[in-house]
Structures are given as structure tokens and as C-alpha cells.
Design a protein around this motif. Sequence first.
Motif, PDB file in Angstrom:
ATOM      1  N   PRO A   1     -14.821 -20.138  29.094  1.00  0.00           N
ATOM      2  CA  PRO A   1     -13.920 -20.444  27.967  1.00  0.00           C
ATOM      3  C   PRO A   1     -12.798 -21.412  28.317  1.00  0.00           C
ATOM      4  O   PRO A   1     -12.217 -22.025  27.416  1.00  0.00           O
ATOM      5  N   CYS A   2     -12.495 -21.564  29.601  1.00  0.00           N
ATOM      6  CA  CYS A   2     -11.415 -22.476  29.988  1.00  0.00           C
ATOM      7  C   CYS A   2     -11.820 -23.936  29.844  1.00  0.00           C
ATOM      8  O   CYS A   2     -10.958 -24.806  29.685  1.00  0.00           O
ATOM      9  N   ILE A   3     -13.112 -24.226  29.894  1.00  0.00           N
ATOM     10  CA  ILE A   3     -13.534 -25.626  29.951  1.00  0.00           C
ATOM     11  C   ILE A   3     -14.592 -25.984  28.903  1.00  0.00           C
ATOM     12  O   ILE A   3     -15.026 -27.135  28.844  1.00  0.00           O
ATOM     13  N   ASP A   4     -15.010 -25.015  28.076  1.00  0.00           N
ATOM     14  CA  ASP A   4     -16.066 -25.328  27.114  1.00  0.00           C
ATOM     15  C   ASP A   4     -15.548 -25.649  25.717  1.00  0.00           C
ATOM     16  O   ASP A   4     -16.326 -25.769  24.766  1.00  0.00           O
ATOM     17  N   GLY A   5     -14.229 -25.794  25.586  1.00  0.00           N
ATOM     18  CA  GLY A   5     -13.647 -26.132  24.294  1.00  0.00           C
ATOM     19  C   GLY A   5     -13.140 -24.957  23.498  1.00  0.00           C
ATOM     20  O   GLY A   5     -12.522 -25.137  22.450  1.00  0.00           O
TER      21      GLY A   5
ATOM     22  N   GLN B 279       5.473 -33.500  18.392  1.00  0.00           N
ATOM     23  CA  GLN B 279       4.107 -33.101  18.054  1.00  0.00           C
ATOM     24  C   GLN B 279       3.764 -31.793  18.732  1.00  0.00           C
ATOM     25  O   GLN B 279       4.072 -31.581  19.910  1.00  0.00           O
ATOM     26  N   ASP B 280       3.105 -30.918  17.995  1.00  0.00           N
ATOM     27  CA  ASP B 280       2.593 -29.669  18.537  1.00  0.00           C
ATOM     28  C   ASP B 280       1.156 -29.928  19.002  1.00  0.00           C
ATOM     29  O   ASP B 280       0.233 -29.997  18.190  1.00  0.00           O
ATOM     30  N   LEU B 281       0.968 -30.084  20.291  1.00  0.00           N
ATOM     31  CA  LEU B 281      -0.354 -30.411  20.821  1.00  0.00           C
ATOM     32  C   LEU B 281      -1.327 -29.245  20.727  1.00  0.00           C
ATOM     33  O   LEU B 281      -2.538 -29.454  20.829  1.00  0.00           O
ATOM     34  N   ASN B 282      -0.828 -28.042  20.536  1.00  0.00           N
ATOM     35  CA  ASN B 282      -1.739 -26.920  20.320  1.00  0.00           C
ATOM     36  C   ASN B 282      -2.293 -26.911  18.891  1.00  0.00           C
ATOM     37  O   ASN B 282      -3.373 -26.385  18.645  1.00  0.00           O
ATOM     38  N   ALA B 283      -1.551 -27.513  17.970  1.00  0.00           N
ATOM     39  CA  ALA B 283      -2.051 -27.656  16.603  1.00  0.00           C
ATOM     40  C   ALA B 283      -2.917 -28.901  16.462  1.00  0.00           C
ATOM     41  O   ALA B 283      -3.878 -28.924  15.689  1.00  0.00           O
ATOM     42  N   ASN B 284      -2.583 -29.937  17.224  1.00  0.00           N
ATOM     43  CA  ASN B 284      -3.322 -31.203  17.168  1.00  0.00           C
ATOM     44  C   ASN B 284      -3.231 -31.883  18.533  1.00  0.00           C
ATOM     45  O   ASN B 284      -2.217 -32.498  18.866  1.00  0.00           O
ATOM     46  N   PRO B 285      -4.292 -31.783  19.358  1.00  0.00           N
ATOM     47  CA  PRO B 285      -4.239 -32.350  20.709  1.00  0.00           C
ATOM     48  C   PRO B 285      -4.488 -33.854  20.776  1.00  0.00           C
ATOM     49  O   PRO B 285      -4.588 -34.414  21.872  1.00  0.00           O
TER      50      PRO B 285
ATOM     51  N   SER C  92       4.173 -27.335  32.073  1.00  0.00           N
ATOM     52  CA  SER C  92       3.746 -27.176  30.690  1.00  0.00           C
ATOM     53  C   SER C  92       2.245 -27.002  30.516  1.00  0.00           C
ATOM     54  O   SER C  92       1.803 -26.523  29.471  1.00  0.00           O
ATOM     55  N   VAL C  93       1.440 -27.395  31.482  1.00  0.00           N
ATOM     56  CA  VAL C  93      -0.008 -27.351  31.295  1.00  0.00           C
ATOM     57  C   VAL C  93      -0.487 -25.932  31.002  1.00  0.00           C
ATOM     58  O   VAL C  93      -1.486 -25.725  30.299  1.00  0.00           O
ATOM     59  N   GLU C  94       0.256 -24.940  31.484  1.00  0.00           N
ATOM     60  CA  GLU C  94      -0.139 -23.548  31.299  1.00  0.00           C
ATOM     61  C   GLU C  94       0.004 -23.069  29.856  1.00  0.00           C
ATOM     62  O   GLU C  94      -0.418 -21.955  29.532  1.00  0.00           O
ATOM     63  N   TYR C  95       0.586 -23.890  28.991  1.00  0.00           N
ATOM     64  CA  TYR C  95       0.743 -23.517  27.585  1.00  0.00           C
ATOM     65  C   TYR C  95      -0.260 -24.214  26.666  1.00  0.00           C
ATOM     66  O   TYR C  95      -0.270 -23.946  25.459  1.00  0.00           O
ATOM     67  N   ALA C  96      -1.074 -25.100  27.201  1.00  0.00           N
ATOM     68  CA  ALA C  96      -2.014 -25.868  26.375  1.00  0.00           C
ATOM     69  C   ALA C  96      -3.240 -25.018  26.060  1.00  0.00           C
ATOM     70  O   ALA C  96      -3.943 -24.571  26.966  1.00  0.00           O
ATOM     71  N   ILE C  97      -3.521 -24.811  24.775  1.00  0.00           N
ATOM     72  CA  ILE C  97      -4.682 -23.988  24.399  1.00  0.00           C
ATOM     73  C   ILE C  97      -5.945 -24.839  24.255  1.00  0.00           C
ATOM     74  O   ILE C  97      -7.049 -24.291  24.164  1.00  0.00           O
ATOM     75  N   HIS C  98      -5.801 -26.184  24.259  1.00  0.00           N
ATOM     76  CA  HIS C  98      -6.947 -27.088  24.233  1.00  0.00           C
ATOM     77  C   HIS C  98      -6.850 -28.027  25.444  1.00  0.00           C
ATOM     78  O   HIS C  98      -6.771 -29.253  25.296  1.00  0.00           O
ATOM     79  N   PRO C  99      -6.856 -27.492  26.654  1.00  0.00           N
ATOM     80  CA  PRO C  99      -6.558 -28.341  27.815  1.00  0.00           C
ATOM     81  C   PRO C  99      -7.559 -29.468  28.039  1.00  0.00           C
ATOM     82  O   PRO C  99      -7.152 -30.594  28.354  1.00  0.00           O
ATOM     83  N   VAL C 100      -8.855 -29.205  27.884  1.00  0.00           N
ATOM     84  CA  VAL C 100      -9.835 -30.263  28.157  1.00  0.00           C
ATOM     85  C   VAL C 100      -9.724 -31.375  27.119  1.00  0.00           C
ATOM     86  O   VAL C 100      -9.766 -32.569  27.451  1.00  0.00           O
ATOM     87  N   ALA C 101      -9.559 -31.011  25.854  1.00  0.00           N
ATOM     88  CA  ALA C 101      -9.370 -32.022  24.814  1.00  0.00           C
ATOM     89  C   ALA C 101      -8.120 -32.850  25.096  1.00  0.00           C
ATOM     90  O   ALA C 101      -8.109 -34.081  24.902  1.00  0.00           O
TER      91      ALA C 101
ATOM     92  N   LEU D  81      -7.787 -28.635  38.271  1.00  0.00           N
ATOM     93  CA  LEU D  81      -8.851 -29.531  38.735  1.00  0.00           C
ATOM     94  C   LEU D  81     -10.077 -29.450  37.824  1.00  0.00           C
ATOM     95  O   LEU D  81     -10.717 -30.458  37.525  1.00  0.00           O
ATOM     96  N   GLU D  82     -10.390 -28.243  37.372  1.00  0.00           N
ATOM     97  CA  GLU D  82     -11.524 -28.068  36.464  1.00  0.00           C
ATOM     98  C   GLU D  82     -11.264 -28.758  35.126  1.00  0.00           C
ATOM     99  O   GLU D  82     -12.194 -29.305  34.514  1.00  0.00           O
ATOM    100  N   TYR D  83     -10.019 -28.747  34.655  1.00  0.00           N
ATOM    101  CA  TYR D  83      -9.685 -29.482  33.438  1.00  0.00           C
ATOM    102  C   TYR D  83      -9.960 -30.977  33.624  1.00  0.00           C
ATOM    103  O   TYR D  83     -10.523 -31.637  32.736  1.00  0.00           O
ATOM    104  N   PHE D  84      -9.527 -31.516  34.759  1.00  0.00           N
ATOM    105  CA  PHE D  84      -9.765 -32.931  35.049  1.00  0.00           C
ATOM    106  C   PHE D  84     -11.260 -33.237  35.042  1.00  0.00           C
ATOM    107  O   PHE D  84     -11.705 -34.209  34.426  1.00  0.00           O
ATOM    108  N   ARG D  85     -12.037 -32.424  35.758  1.00  0.00           N
ATOM    109  CA  ARG D  85     -13.472 -32.688  35.880  1.00  0.00           C
ATOM    110  C   ARG D  85     -14.162 -32.606  34.517  1.00  0.00           C
ATOM    111  O   ARG D  85     -15.024 -33.428  34.197  1.00  0.00           O
ATOM    112  N   ALA D  86     -13.789 -31.589  33.729  1.00  0.00           N
ATOM    113  CA  ALA D  86     -14.426 -31.408  32.429  1.00  0.00           C
ATOM    114  C   ALA D  86     -14.077 -32.538  31.466  1.00  0.00           C
ATOM    115  O   ALA D  86     -14.880 -32.880  30.585  1.00  0.00           O
ATOM    116  N   ALA D  87     -12.902 -33.114  31.622  1.00  0.00           N
ATOM    117  CA  ALA D  87     -12.482 -34.187  30.718  1.00  0.00           C
ATOM    118  C   ALA D  87     -13.256 -35.469  30.955  1.00  0.00           C
ATOM    119  O   ALA D  87     -13.504 -36.238  30.026  1.00  0.00           O
ATOM    120  N   GLY D  88     -13.671 -35.739  32.192  1.00  0.00           N
ATOM    121  CA  GLY D  88     -14.341 -36.985  32.507  1.00  0.00           C
ATOM    122  C   GLY D  88     -13.348 -38.131  32.640  1.00  0.00           C
ATOM    123  O   GLY D  88     -12.153 -37.999  32.337  1.00  0.00           O
TER     124      GLY D  88
END
Length: 408
Positions: free
Chosen positions: A186-190, A278-284, A301-310, A355-362
Amino acid sequence: MADRPLAGNADVEVCLRWISEDACHVERLFIEKFNFWRDIVPRKLVLQMDGWKEGETIRESFEPGELIPQRSEGLMVTVNRNQVDSTFEGHPITLIAGAFFPRGIASKALMVFPQDIRPMQIVSVTDDQVAVNLNHPLAGLPLELSMHLHRIDDADRASGGRCNEIVESITNGGPGMQALFDAPAPCIDGTPLRRVDEGDDARFYEDPRLVQHMDAEAERQVSRLYGRLIPQGADILDLMTSWNSHLPESLASSRVVGLGLNEEELRVNTALSSYTLQDLNANPVLPFEDEAFHAVICTSSVEYAIHPVALFKEVARVLKPRGVFIVTFTDRWFPLKVTLPWPQLTSFEHMGLVLEYFRAAGDFAEYHTESRRGWPRPLDDKYFPERLKADPLMAVWGTKVRPRTLES
């Protein structure tokens, strides 16, 4: 051990450098009152201490097995599930394959003390059994160890205290976990990450918080890191920012754009050339053109992002080719708004998750992590003397390796 010509105490910065499959890792540990005669140092470094002066660094490379025991299949063990505790020091835990836990939770099966905090990695979990890996996370890796001499104290002054074993000090507490961490799907699949407080973020952050979210020493460390990695005159995006961008004076000529949730906090941030709300959790989706910035920073702040890969995909879009995205954080956060499973992970696993967020983002490569621990907490800090050491600083960064095209 060779004879040591130096005597007395010193302030020393120990640095461990190692390489994983796709990343370079640096661990820094500050040791106050290092004692030249009492403390234990690898012989290769001791031999370089003759004539060691303030401001100088000694450095040596070590083959696998020289500093950390080689990986052993005998340390891959299986224990009964009922011999593994469901809590540690009063906190509930959920066993997850790939995550690290203190050995003390399986003290009966492993015949260790319940207070044993040495890490073990969960390999698999069933209703009846738990397979664990007791090898050190750095087992089997070549390592580079260096020591920088900051200051020599009065050589004639006697000093008591515990003996520091340099290798044990720098490798204990988690180094290596960031390369072995396996992020839950769930952390990296959207899937939007969950939090204790799922309420409106704009309302939660509507009152300004003009307070420091890390101590002054940690602020100095993050400022030095940004100054080292970002070129002068760069166009910088400060993502999920507040009233302090933690940028050094060397970057005063840079254009800095802030994006955050509280306008009063952004308005008093003197580092910003401009800002947007801008609220990035409402619109990333970031409200900037492609390839607009040389660098993007995200501090505590990265620990508060609910859409980290996006969000990381968007950062790649707005970065220029070869631009850098730097993510920094400490071991402090707002419990109600931090995303799960962040509170259940160690600081080194946090780096692994990012690191997994970085890899999943491409679109990113040339990954780095850096930890900075052990610096003394300023005497005027409100948490001194309850916490004698400064907040540990963790950093992860990656470089944009290719521009986006219509096909990608």
C-alpha cells in the motif's frame, strides 16, 4: 594495537560509507570526548594517527568480514509464534515480513535479554512460526571508515567514562536497514496512506505554528547538507514548507518558491521569493511547469504525504534534467497526521521507505542516504537536558535522470 602518540580527549566525527545495489550510503556519528588511549579503533586507522591534526581526516577501506561478521546461514532461524511478544516497551507491534524489530521481542526463543535492541529482520510470518534473519544489516558488504578530528582537548586532563568501540558505535542502531527495507504494497501502489486523524488537513494546519520542528543543531546540519548539494543561483522549490526553509546563506541568491498550507507561515519565511498555497493530500499535482526547478527540497514533511509516489512523480516532472530532490527528516512528527506505517519504523527504515518512493516514481537514479547522529543538543534547547543529543538527521536524495516525453 599500535602505540598512539596523541593523548587526552577529542571531538571526532566518524563516517561509514557503503554501497548497496543502487545507492550510496553515508552514516555520520559525532563522538564527544573520544579518548586516544581508552577507545577502540581498527588498527588500520590507528596507524594513521601519528601526526593527526585538527581538521584532518583519516580513512581506510575494509573488505567484507573485516569490520562486520560475514553473513551466516546459521543466523537465519525460525521460532514459534507464541514465543514472540506482541509489545515492546509497552508499545504494540505488528510483525511484517521485511521489517526490523528488536531481538528482545523474541527473548525466550533467542535466549537474549528482553531489553536487547539489536535488530533482526522478519523473513516470514505464519500463525505458528516466525522466520527471522539475525545477520547484521551490513553483513557481507565492503565498508569505508573514516574519522575527522574536529578538536583536541587538553591532553593533560584526566577523563573517566565508558570505552567507545568505534565500529560498534557507528554500525549499531540501524545502518544497513535502509537497503534491506521492503515497503508494504500500500505504500507504493497508489493506495492513499492512512492516518490517525483523517480529517481536513487545511483545518488542522489553519493555525500557524511558528515553532522549530527540530533543534538548532539539526537545523545547522540540514542547512549544511542543502548547501553542499544545491548549486548557487539554483531555482529551488521548497515543498510542504513552513516559516523556515533551512537554506544556508550561500544560497541567498537563489530563487526559492514555497508551497505549503498556512499562509501566515509562508508570509514570514524570508527565504522565499514567492509562495503558493496548496493541500497536496487533496491534490498532489504541482502547479508548476515542466522542468522549472534545479532542486526540490522537502524538510520534515514527507511523513505526512498520503500520495507519496504520485507526489514524487510530480517532483520529477518539475525538475530539470540532472536536478536533485532532497528529502530530510528527524525522529519527530505530529502523531495524528503522520502516515502509517511511519510510527512503527526506525529512522533507518524511514530512509528505506523514502527510497522506495523514489524507485516507484521513476525518472530518478543516483540515490543517496545520509544519517547524522550524536551531535550535542544546544544547552538552550527546551528539551535539554532530557535529551542530551541533537535530533538525528536523516536524508535521502535522488537525481532526475531523463526528461519526460509524451510517451513516458
